[in-house]
Design a protein around this motif. Structure first.
Motif, PDB file in Angstrom:
ATOM      1  N   ALA A   1       0.950  -1.258  -0.049  1.00 49.82           N
ATOM      2  CA  ALA A   1       0.021   0.162   0.118  1.00 49.82           C
ATOM      3  C   ALA A   1       0.839   1.148  -0.012  1.00 49.82           C
ATOM      4  CB  ALA A   1      -0.976   0.050   1.002  1.00 49.82           C
ATOM      5  N   LEU A   2       2.152   1.129   0.984  1.00 46.64           N
ATOM      6  CA  LEU A   2       2.847   2.504   0.780  1.00 46.64           C
ATOM      7  C   LEU A   2       3.420   2.586  -0.510  1.00 46.64           C
ATOM      8  CD1 LEU A   2       4.425   1.846   4.571  1.00 46.64           C
ATOM      9  CD2 LEU A   2       2.864   3.663   3.871  1.00 46.64           C
ATOM     10  N   ALA A   3       3.679   1.429  -1.174  1.00 53.58           N
ATOM     11  CA  ALA A   3       4.615   1.640  -2.573  1.00 53.58           C
ATOM     12  C   ALA A   3       3.689   1.899  -3.619  1.00 53.58           C
ATOM     13  CB  ALA A   3       5.125   0.443  -2.945  1.00 53.58           C
ATOM     14  N   LEU A   4       2.164   2.095  -3.587  1.00 53.92           N
ATOM     15  CA  LEU A   4       1.455   2.393  -4.726  1.00 53.92           C
ATOM     16  C   LEU A   4       1.683   3.839  -5.166  1.00 53.92           C
ATOM     17  CD1 LEU A   4      -2.148   0.606  -3.676  1.00 53.92           C
ATOM     18  CD2 LEU A   4      -0.467   0.125  -5.431  1.00 53.92           C
ATOM     19  N   GLY A   5       1.750   4.090  -6.219  1.00 52.13           N
ATOM     20  CA  GLY A   5       1.556   5.440  -6.988  1.00 52.13           C
ATOM     21  C   GLY A   5       0.266   5.943  -6.866  1.00 52.13           C
ATOM     22  N   SER A   6       0.210   7.411  -7.120  1.00 55.48           N
ATOM     23  CA  SER A   6      -1.149   7.945  -6.816  1.00 55.48           C
ATOM     24  C   SER A   6      -2.022   7.569  -7.835  1.00 55.48           C
ATOM     25  CB  SER A   6      -0.980   9.433  -7.113  1.00 55.48           C
ATOM     26  OG  SER A   6      -0.442   9.955  -8.322  1.00 55.48           O
TER      27      SER A   6
END
Length: 409
Positions: free
Chosen positions: A365-370
């Motif tokens: 989740a933290l690594a997801l782009g906008s």
């Protein structure tokens, strides 16, 4: 000719109002019944809760009795409950001439309903909202011993009580299957813990409240990982705390916000202290349900870490539709209806009972782009718009009409 108005006695053997999933469900039922159907009046019978009770009006009347200790250390005890239950039966007797249908919640609410009917010979049909598997929960909360003869007696008593129920409502398919086994002759309807999307629209947030919360919990634009719910062992918050202990070293700006309370609070605090996380984990306690939208607004990722066991297989994560309606990025274990709600990539699903799975899911989740984040949130929003109380309450009303007979004019 319009249908004859009728009155529902909503019997909740629990404190009301209170920030607890079962109490919130009762509130949604009451609110949506009177909003959607002009011929319904509701009389709610419950214990006095921890929040200011709403005012009665022509369509909703509150009969709240004192005598129940809602302290989390005493909540699950027979003594406090039975004293208050007698008070509810007395209130019901006083209102007996105006009651057309009884809608009771939990096995305790059914016990109150049966006591009322025995005292008054009322002909009002009983429908029941089953909030969980009865015998496993009684064992879990220490109300009965886990001893085979006792379990057999309680199971037989449960079956006998359920024989008086004309229709049952459950919040998930697992509980429906359990009810069909326990009371095969009783019709069962699945009425999920739906959501009122308007209540979680971002336009409903209190900006002054948001400013206060941001100053307190995100003074340096920290990233907030949030759990909202009761502190019970099957909720898996201990797994989340241990996962956060791993993540905190990798992400200095990450903070954990645990909103709620319950019997496991001291255990969770000890786990936080043992991992040296006291300055990174916040426990603000229970908050009023109407304030949850503001806490979600400041949250970056919300987590449902519920474990897999006999109780959760017949359960439902009632907060999940609210997370979705609030437009939050979600990481959840694949139990209690989460796989259905977060289908088609509407959230990040992980294996239950596994802190490493939570670590990996939160890292994802933290690594997801906008753009990927926005797409996931949009899918969740589309799913939850098919999951509203305005749709679900229709089945409840249909059952009431069926129990009273098709001709009510």
């Amino acid at each position: 000719m319009s249908p004859r108005p009728f009155t529902v006695a909503m019997i909740a053997g629990m404190p009301y109002p209170m920030t607890k999933a079962s109490c919130i469900r009762v509130g949604h039922l009451v609110h949506n019944l009177v909003n959607e159907f002009e011929d319904v009046t509701v009389k709610l019978f419950a214990y006095c809760g921890s929040e200011e009770p709403p005012r009665s009006d022509e369509r909703v009347q509150y009969h709240l009795v004192a005598g129940f200790d809602a302290d989390k250390r005493k909540y699950y005890s027979w003594s406090g409950k039975l004293r208050a239950d007698v008070g509810i039966v007395r209130r019901l007797i006083a209102q007996r001439r105006s009651i057309d249908v009884i809608h009771c919640h939990t096995i305790e609410g059914l016990g109150i309903a049966l006591a009322f009917k025995a005292c008054t010979f009322s002909s009002a049909p009983i429908c029941m909202d089953v909030h969980g598997p009865v015998v496993p929960e009684l064992v879990h909360y220490g109300l009965i011993p886990d001893w085979r003869p006792v379990l057999a007696i309680v199971t037989a008593l449960e079956r006998a009580m359920l024989s008086f129920v004309r229709h049952a409502f459950v919040s998930n398919d697992g509980l429906r299957q359990l009810m069909l086994e326990r009371a095969p002759k009783c019709p069962v309807s699945v009425v999920y813990d739906y959501v009122d999307p308007a209540a979680f629209d971002t336009t409903r947030v209190d900006q002054s409240r948001i400013s206060v919360l941001r100053r307190q919990y995100k003074p340096g634009s920290e990233c907030l990982l949030t759990y909202v719910g009761m502190f019970k062992d099957y909720q898996g918050v201990d797994f989340l705390i241990r996962a956060f202990a791993v993540l905190s070293g990798r992400h200095p700006s990450l903070r954990l916000l645990l909103i709620g309370d319950g019997p496991c609070r001291a255990d969770y605090q000890a786990l936080i202290d043992a991992n040296g996380l006291a300055d990174r984990v916040h426990l603000p306690g229970l908050v009023p349900h109407r304030d949850v939208v503001n806490w979600l607004e400041i949250s970056d990722i919300v987590v449902s870490p519920r474990i897999d066991n006999e109780i959760t297989r017949a359960g439902f994560v009632s907060q999940m539709p609210e997370y979705m309606a609030a437009g939050k990025l979600i990481v959840a274990t694949a139990v209690s209806g989460c796989s259905f709600l977060l289908r088609d990539g509407a959230g990040i699903l992980v294996a239950p009972n596994d802190e490493q799975a939570l670590v990996d899911g939160i890292e994802g989740a933290l690594a997801l782009g906008s753009e990927a984040r926005r797409a996931m949130v949009d899918r969740a929003m589309r799913n939850v718009m098919q999951f509203t109380w305005q749709q679900g309450i229709v089945e409840v009303y249909r059952v009431y009409c069926e129990l009273m007979g098709s001709d009510r004019t």
